[in-house]
Design a protein around this motif. Structure first.
Motif, PDB file in Angstrom:
ATOM      1  N   THR A  52       6.968   6.638 -25.315  1.00 22.56           N
ATOM      2  CA  THR A  52       7.159   7.954 -24.728  1.00 22.56           C
ATOM      3  C   THR A  52       6.790   7.937 -23.249  1.00 22.56           C
ATOM      4  N   GLN A  53       7.129   9.013 -22.555  1.00 24.04           N
ATOM      5  CA  GLN A  53       6.863   9.116 -21.125  1.00 24.04           C
ATOM      6  C   GLN A  53       5.660  10.023 -20.870  1.00 24.04           C
ATOM      7  N   ALA A 124      15.056   7.801 -28.034  1.00 25.13           N
ATOM      8  CA  ALA A 124      14.525   9.108 -27.643  1.00 25.13           C
ATOM      9  C   ALA A 124      13.219   8.990 -26.869  1.00 25.13           C
ATOM     10  N   TYR A 127      12.939  10.365 -23.413  1.00 25.67           N
ATOM     11  CA  TYR A 127      13.105  11.811 -23.249  1.00 25.67           C
ATOM     12  C   TYR A 127      12.001  12.603 -23.929  1.00 25.67           C
ATOM     13  N   ASN A 129       8.406  13.623 -23.472  1.00 27.01           N
ATOM     14  CA  ASN A 129       7.443  13.655 -22.377  1.00 27.01           C
ATOM     15  C   ASN A 129       6.121  14.268 -22.819  1.00 27.01           C
ATOM     16  N   VAL A 155      10.410  17.901 -25.141  1.00 27.51           N
ATOM     17  CA  VAL A 155      11.576  17.020 -25.180  1.00 27.51           C
ATOM     18  C   VAL A 155      12.452  17.357 -23.985  1.00 27.51           C
ATOM     19  N   ASP A 156      12.733  16.371 -23.156  1.00 26.75           N
ATOM     20  CA  ASP A 156      13.498  16.564 -21.923  1.00 26.75           C
ATOM     21  C   ASP A 156      14.909  17.075 -22.247  1.00 26.75           C
ATOM     22  N   ASP A 158      17.488  16.669 -20.696  1.00 29.41           N
ATOM     23  CA  ASP A 158      18.494  15.656 -20.368  1.00 29.41           C
ATOM     24  C   ASP A 158      18.920  14.851 -21.593  1.00 29.41           C
ATOM     25  N   ILE A 159      18.210  15.009 -22.685  1.00 33.69           N
ATOM     26  CA  ILE A 159      18.582  14.311 -23.909  1.00 33.69           C
ATOM     27  C   ILE A 159      19.970  14.745 -24.386  1.00 33.69           C
TER      28      ILE A 159
END
Length: 207
Positions: A52-53, A124, A127, A129, A155-156, A158-159
Motif C-alpha cells: 500500500t501507499q 490495488a 491505489y 492510501n 482508496v484513490d 484514480d483506481i
C-alpha cells in the motif's frame, strides 16, 4: 626438497583464485542484504506485490461508487492475539475511513513485534492510501497488555482509470506481525569505589 619456481607460481595462483572467490562471495552477500531494503522501498513507491501507499493528504474527490475493504490479521512467531475489531468496512471510493486492530501479549514477559502489510488484489496496492498506520514500527507489549492500533486510509479515485480494477468490489488489507530481536545487554560503567569486575547489565526485549 625445495619448492620449485613452478610450485611457488601455482601456490600464488591458487591464493589469487581463492581471494577472488571470497571477494565475489562477500559481494554477493552484501548485495543480498542491500536488496531487502531496496526491494521494500521499491514496493512502497510502486505498490508492487500489493504494497500500500503512505500519504499525508486526503483524496481530492469522492466517487459515487462503493467498495468494501476487508481486514486480515496474522502473526509469525509473535505470542500475540492480533485481530481487527471489525472484519470489513463498506465506503465510497475517495472517502477516508478508519479501522482498528488490537494486539494482546499472551506471553509472561514483554515481547516485541513489527508489522508488514499488503493488499489484494495486488494491483490495488498502488491505489490504497494510508494516512496513518502502525506498520514498520517496533512495538513492545507487557505481559497481558492490549494495544489499540488505528489505520486511517482511503482508496484513490484514480483506481477507476485502471481497466483491471474498474470492477473490483472488494480489497483486503492484511497485516502480519513478526518478532523483533532483543538488544544485546550493555555493560554499565562501574560506580566510584566499586571493583572493576562488578558491572551491571541492562537490556530490553523488542526495541
Amino acid at each position: 626438497m625445495q619448492p620449485t619456481e613452478l610450485d611457488r607460481s601455482k601456490k600464488n595462483s591458487n591464493r589469487l583464485v581463492a581471494g577472488v572467490c571470497l571477494a565475489f562471495f562477500g559481494g554477493m552477500v552484501g548485495m543480498a542484504y542491500a536488496a531487502v531494503p531496496l526491494y521494500e522501498m521499491f514496493c512502497r513507491v510502486t505498490g508492487y506485490g500489493g504494497t500500500t501507499q503512505r500519504v499525508e493528504q486526503f483524496a481530492d474527490r469522492v466517487l459515487d461508487r462503493q467498495i468494501t475493504v476487508r481486514f486480515d490479521a496474522n502473526v509469525a512467531g509473535v505470542p500475540w492475539d492480533f485481530k481487527p475489531t471489525q472484519r470489513a468496512i463498506t465506503m465510497n471510493i475517495g472517502e477516508t475511513a478508519q479501522a482498528h486492530y488490537t494486539a494482546t501479549n499472551t506471553f509472561s514477559i514483554p515481547t516485541g513485534g513489527r508489522a508488514t502489510f499488503n493488499v489484494t488484489p495486488e494491483l490495488a496496492g498502488a491505489y490504497f492510501n494510508k494516512v496513518e498506520c502502525f506498520c514498520f514500527t517496533d512495538t513492545t507489549l507487557k505481559p497481558g497488555e492490549t494495544l489499540d492500533m488505528p489505520v486511517l486510509f482511503y482508496v484513490d479515485p484514480d483506481i477507476e482509470d485502471v481497466p483491471e480494477l474498474k470492477n473490483v468490489k472488494t480489497i483486503t488489507l492484511s497485516y502480519t506481525f513478526f518478532p523483533i530481536e532483543a538488544e544485546k545487554p550493555v555493560a554499565a560503567a562501574p560506580l566510584a569505589g566499586e571493583g572493576t569486575n562488578e558491572t551491571t547489565t541492562q537490556g530490553k526485549l523488542g526495541g
